[in-house]
Design a protein around this motif. Structure first.
Motif, PDB file in Angstrom:
ATOM      1  N   ASP A   1       0.828  -1.210   0.000  1.00 35.24           N
ATOM      2  CA  ASP A   1       0.000   0.000   0.000  1.00 35.24           C
ATOM      3  C   ASP A   1       0.857   1.252   0.000  1.00 35.24           C
ATOM      4  OD1 ASP A   1      -2.455  -1.256  -0.054  1.00 35.24           O
ATOM      5  OD2 ASP A   1      -2.833  -1.057   2.086  1.00 35.24           O
ATOM      6  N   ALA A   2       2.072   1.143   0.581  1.00 32.24           N
ATOM      7  CA  ALA A   2       2.931   2.324   0.679  1.00 32.24           C
ATOM      8  C   ALA A   2       4.382   1.928   0.910  1.00 32.24           C
ATOM      9  CB  ALA A   2       2.467   3.227   1.818  1.00 32.24           C
ATOM     10  N   VAL A   3       5.271   2.807   0.464  1.00 35.34           N
ATOM     11  CA  VAL A   3       6.706   2.710   0.750  1.00 35.34           C
ATOM     12  C   VAL A   3       7.083   4.070   1.333  1.00 35.34           C
ATOM     13  CG1 VAL A   3       9.013   2.420  -0.212  1.00 35.34           C
ATOM     14  CG2 VAL A   3       7.099   1.115  -1.170  1.00 35.34           C
TER      15      VAL A   3
ATOM     16  N   ALA B   1      11.296  -3.225  -3.776  1.00 34.55           N
ATOM     17  CA  ALA B   1      10.069  -2.729  -3.146  1.00 34.55           C
ATOM     18  C   ALA B   1       9.327  -1.761  -4.065  1.00 34.55           C
ATOM     19  CB  ALA B   1      10.397  -2.055  -1.820  1.00 34.55           C
ATOM     20  N   LEU B   2      10.055  -0.813  -4.644  1.00 35.89           N
ATOM     21  CA  LEU B   2       9.412   0.175  -5.517  1.00 35.89           C
ATOM     22  C   LEU B   2       8.882  -0.455  -6.798  1.00 35.89           C
ATOM     23  CD1 LEU B   2      11.789   3.218  -5.007  1.00 35.89           C
ATOM     24  CD2 LEU B   2       9.430   2.955  -4.192  1.00 35.89           C
ATOM     25  N   ALA B   3       9.598  -1.429  -7.352  1.00 35.38           N
ATOM     26  CA  ALA B   3       9.124  -2.126  -8.557  1.00 35.38           C
ATOM     27  C   ALA B   3       7.812  -2.850  -8.249  1.00 35.38           C
ATOM     28  CB  ALA B   3      10.175  -3.113  -9.051  1.00 35.38           C
ATOM     29  N   GLY B   4       7.756  -3.523  -7.118  1.00 31.78           N
ATOM     30  CA  GLY B   4       6.533  -4.218  -6.730  1.00 31.78           C
ATOM     31  C   GLY B   4       5.382  -3.254  -6.484  1.00 31.78           C
ATOM     32  N   TYR B   5       5.675  -2.154  -5.814  1.00 30.78           N
ATOM     33  CA  TYR B   5       4.650  -1.153  -5.517  1.00 30.78           C
ATOM     34  C   TYR B   5       4.103  -0.534  -6.808  1.00 30.78           C
ATOM     35  CZ  TYR B   5       2.520   3.171  -3.894  1.00 30.78           C
ATOM     36  OH  TYR B   5       1.651   4.205  -3.671  1.00 30.78           O
ATOM     37  N   MET B   6       4.996  -0.102  -7.688  1.00 28.90           N
ATOM     38  CA  MET B   6       4.574   0.561  -8.928  1.00 28.90           C
ATOM     39  C   MET B   6       3.811  -0.372  -9.858  1.00 28.90           C
ATOM     40  SD  MET B   6       5.521   3.684  -8.577  1.00 28.90           S
ATOM     41  CE  MET B   6       5.424   4.349 -10.205  1.00 28.90           C
TER      42      MET B   6
END
Length: 113
Positions: free
Chosen positions: A30-32, A81-86
């Motif tokens: 949901d958030a980083v 983490a950012l790749a998964g989030y985006m």
């Protein structure tokens, strides 16, 4: 003889690490969030409410990456983490220490493994 004792010691230490490790969460993020508390930089990965049940429930769907503990590897963890989030893909956060929310392993995977 010393080599055998050393090999046994390493094997036992590895077994202890594996026995105490546990998953923090598995699911979409949901958030980083990046925080700086009194000079300590920490990134928190907040998992969605529909994430798989956690082995470590005290983490409350939040995995943390303490930058000073991971050194140069912090950037790799943040990239995953950012790749998964985006992309809205599932992320698995795993700790090598029982009772800890500190990320030791982070992976992108559509199936839990």
């Amino acid at each position: 003889m010393k080599l055998k004792k050393f090999a046994l010691f390493v094997a036992l230490q590895s077994a202890c690490v594996l026995a105490t490790a546990g998953d923090i969460a598995y699911g979409t993020l949901d958030a980083v969030k990046v925080y700086v508390f009194e000079g300590e930089k920490v990134t928190r990965l907040i998992f969605s409410e529909d994430s798989k049940a956690q082995i470590e429930p005290s983490c409350n769907r939040i995995a943390k990456i303490t930058h000073s503990l991971h050194g140069e590897d912090t950037e790799k963890l943040l990239s995953i983490a950012l790749a998964g989030y985006m992309a809205g893909k599932k992320v698995r956060a795993h700790s090598y220490t029982e009772g800890s929310c500190e990320v030791g392993l982070l992976s992108l995977s559509e199936t839990y493994m």
